[in-house]
Scaffold this active site. Structure first.
Site, PDB file in Angstrom:
ATOM      1  N   CYS A  91      -4.396  -1.843  12.507  1.00 61.17           N
ATOM      2  CA  CYS A  91      -5.457  -1.063  11.890  1.00 61.17           C
ATOM      3  C   CYS A  91      -5.283   0.446  12.129  1.00 61.17           C
ATOM      4  CB  CYS A  91      -6.808  -1.597  12.352  1.00 61.17           C
ATOM      5  SG  CYS A  91      -8.133  -1.168  11.217  1.00 61.17           S
ATOM      6  N   ARG A 126     -16.187   0.075   2.573  1.00 61.93           N
ATOM      7  CA  ARG A 126     -15.347  -0.260   3.715  1.00 61.93           C
ATOM      8  C   ARG A 126     -14.858  -1.707   3.587  1.00 61.93           C
ATOM      9  NH1 ARG A 126     -14.703   2.428   8.484  1.00 61.93           N
ATOM     10  NH2 ARG A 126     -14.127   1.081  10.205  1.00 61.93           N
ATOM     11  N   HIS A 190      -7.364  -7.866  12.920  1.00 62.52           N
ATOM     12  CA  HIS A 190      -7.825  -7.972  14.305  1.00 62.52           C
ATOM     13  C   HIS A 190      -8.010  -9.454  14.624  1.00 62.52           C
ATOM     14  CE1 HIS A 190      -8.746  -3.676  14.197  1.00 62.52           C
ATOM     15  NE2 HIS A 190      -9.450  -3.872  13.099  1.00 62.52           N
TER      16      HIS A 190
END
Ligand code: GLN
Length: 238
Positions: A91, A126, A190
């Site tokens: 990320c 997002r 993640h």
């Protein structure tokens, strides 16, 4: 044989639990009877130049910019990567290893240039949620993780992604997710991604140490399988 794993600034780049990737690598390397040294690099410390595997995690924009500046000034990560060290960057870390990305004020700044990837923020919502990808090579099965990022990352035409998106957003261009260029891996996943995908953990280890004996870890395999079935309707471990 011994293995040195370098975890970079996990106080800055550990918001999403990505520091756990180091623990998974240590666990799986020790299971192969390797001696493992985990080096924790904190701000102000020199980045070792002779590590085997370097790990970068996700973080908010401010800490991400601070980490990038320290890594640039130090130079140790670029030196090690140029010598063939393995890198796994998640990320914010993935954005950092690219050619360009927004700094904490939104202005475009140069990244480390380990991979041909350009990150920008646009007005899209997002990217938040579970991410399922089909890797392009390495015999890797479907991988899962969760994503939470504003930046979208365009790979250069010759940069292989880590995989293609089955569900979720990933890089945001050409259905691609992450990057796998030589010994350098980047991903928006993640989880920690290596806890959710033990096969990827072994692919990372193999880049550093070559072929390894098989290691059965029923708990890790059951966790990976559960996520794959729940998120993708995938009925086998691959
Ligand atoms: N600040 C970056 C973005 O939002 C990285 C976020 C993260 O690491 N989760 O795109």
């Amino acid at each position: 044989m011994s293995l040195t794993i370098v975890r970079l600034y996990h106080d800055l780049l550990g918001t999403y639990g990505d520091q756990g990737n180091a623990e998974i690598l240590v666990h799986r390397a020790r299971a192969r009877n390797l001696e493992v040294d985990l080096v924790e690099v904190t701000p102000g410390m020199a980045i070792p130049r002779s590590g085997d595997i370097y790990l970068l995690g996700g973080g908010e924009d401010g800490p991400q910019s601070a980490a990038l500046e320290m890594i640039k000034v130090d130079g140790g990560l670029n030196y090690a990567a140029a010598g063939g060290a393995t890198v796994l960057a998640i990320c914010a870390g993935f954005q950092i290893i690219g050619e360009s990305l927004p700094d904490s004020t939104g202005k475009t700044t140069s990244g480390l240039g380990l991979v041909d990837a350009h990150t920008a923020y646009d007005s899209s919502p997002r990217s938040v949620g579970e991410l399922v990808i089909q890797p392009s090579r390495g015999g890797l099965p479907v991988l899962t993780g969760f994503e939470n990022h504003q930046g979208l990352t365009r790979l250069g035409a010759d940069m292989p992604p880590l995989g293609l998106v089955r569900s979720g957003i990933g890089n945001g261009f050409n259905n691609q997710e992450g990057v796998w260029h030589g010994n350098v891996f980047g991903s928006y996943m993640h989880g920690p991604v290596l806890a959710r995908n033990p096969e990827l953990a072994d692919a990372v280890l193999q880049c550093a140490i070559g072929p390894m004996q098989a290691f059965e870890d029923p708990l890790a395999q059951a966790f990976a399988k559960e996520r794959r079935i729940t998120l993708g309707g995938i009925t086998t471990s691959s």
